[in-house]
Design a protein around this motif. Sequence first.
Motif: not given
Length: 687
Positions: A476-501
């Motif tokens: 998250l810190t890496w992604a926000r650091g790549r965005l120019p101000d005032p862009e804001e990161l809100v949406n996060v998709d988390v993909a995982a295998p069935a045993h973790l889901l």
Amino acid sequence: MTDQPRRHLLVVGAQCTAMGTLARLEEAAERLHAVLTDPVRGGCAARLGDNGSLLVSATLEPDDVRKAVHEAVHRAKADGAVLVVALLGHGFTPPQQTDLYFMVAGSTTTSIKSALNVRQLLADAVDEPGVEGVIALIDTCHAAGAAPDAGVLAGGVRAGRTRLSVLTASASDQAARGMRLTFALIDVLREGLNGAGTAVYADTRLTEELRGRIVGQVVGRFEYDNDPFALDGLWLARNVLSAPGVGGVVGPVGRQDLEEAVSMWRANMRLPVRLTRDELDELHVFAQQGRIEDTTDSGWHERVIDVVGTLVECARTVTILNTVLAEVVTSDLLREARRLSGLPHEAEGPELLRDLVEFAALRARSLNAPQWKAPARLLAALAHLSEAEGVTQRLRAWAQERGVVTTFNDALTEFSRRSRQGSLRLVLSLAGALTDWPEEIDAWLVGSGEKLPVHQRFRCGSADRLGVAAAMGTALTWARGRLPDPEELVNVDVAAPAHLLARWRPEEAKVGRHLLGAHNTVVVRWSGRMDPAEENAEMNDAARKALRVMEARGVVPVEWIDATVLGDRHGLEQSLMTGRYDTAVGIDHHPETLQDVLEDLLPYAPIILWPRPEARPGDGALRTLVQQHWHSLPAGFTPAYKQRWYPEHEGCGTCLGDVRAVWHDEPWLEFCRPFENRVVVGLEEEL
């Protein structure tokens, strides 16, 4: 007219190779299915999956149609219900005969065995004990040949004590073109039928209306009624022109408020069953004039003036919107505008546009805000979503007239910002977790303006829950650091295998000082759709088709399964392979073997829902929750999950926060495209 417990439906659209492709067949079938399953109009039960109520294909065989009809008859018999059957496609009559044969993929006019005898099909259906009656809509060439002989019906096992209505697109020696009957019928059922009373029947009135709309074909009908014990007429649809609050300028919300105010002002005054625009204007003038002999509280008189004046303005607004948005307005656009503007799901009524405007004006009013603030936000949402030239300017003029232009412009700015945020998201993949937790996670920043999603891999300090959470925080810190101000990161998709889901709630991962879901909209995905396996392109293509079908039907498309279905492993596998569970699947309980169940379902269903283990779903509570909140999902899960974290949740009943979901929508499937083509390594190298 009384409502049957259920009305069953089967719409079949079949292409025939020998006769050429019908360009509008699929559209006609889907739109007919939608209007017949609309609870305000057709009132038929929609079925999904292998034995669904809509069957459209270019590869059907005669047995496919027979099986579908048999299933529909079986369900109507079980419920003691009416069955509506529609056959759309090609048809022929053999030489020297008038029997209609419905053609499927391999049918030819030289072989009656390659097609289906429609007369026999309908005669068998209506003769089944328990079926309350059959209504058949036949849109093929030579369609009049579909009507069974009365003598055949009288000689059946029910001795003719049954009912059948058949509506046909053409004479027995005549061609039918362009699905004209189907499209004309759809229009009539949506608009209503003048002079038809509370219901539309396949009778003289409907036939005359259709004949007036269709040129070059002879629309016909066949009626048979020999059931003396029928409790209800064999109606095709409810007539929206006669239903209270439906088809007029005032919807259910407005009528409720108006009737309350009028009854308190003048107890002996009754409103017309259906308020027209002229009647509403007359009532407005009457209320404004007042009477000296009024003895009721003056507050109710003022309330009547306020409600009627608001409804008059709502009617004017709807007229403006129908004009300005004529080329772009759809049900999906209106529902999206409702979500974007912040109106609740209950704002949606039988006539979406009218009822949304009405709800915004009457129920979304704030004491310390301008009266037309909520409608202004709704119109701004429509302007933003339409993307049509000149719409914003014309709707801004509406806002200026009502003194809410600042609200309108502020809403446009807000929606534009949210749109940018919506296309910007961080994808976190735990695909490397083969048996337990992964040693590293992959991250992609999507929608940042780069030509391709930016990719980075992060090591987990430890291969466990805490190590993964820490790596997600770093991502998250890496992604926000790549965005120019005032862009804001809100949406996060988390993909995982069935045993973790099956055992992990990603939104509760502690990333830095907060939980991931505290300030982000988290959507859970299955990492298997990113796996570059041979069958993934086929799997994701099937999901794309299913999503389009779900959207076209306009109903909540969840197929619910219980412990009995899960206990029959062989039967479940057969149902999955034959496409029964290929839309949204809801598990009505928390199975002990949830991981195994997810592994079975995830390759087939793009959306899967189930309750948390501690949830108490009760009798149908889970289904009701999903039904109520469907159009706000999956984003609606985020506030629901947050509410569960607060002390106020203790002791409450089942809520949306108790529903878990794995959700694959079209944006996610588009993200998965490069993996389908086995270019994962190449993609990373390019990034």
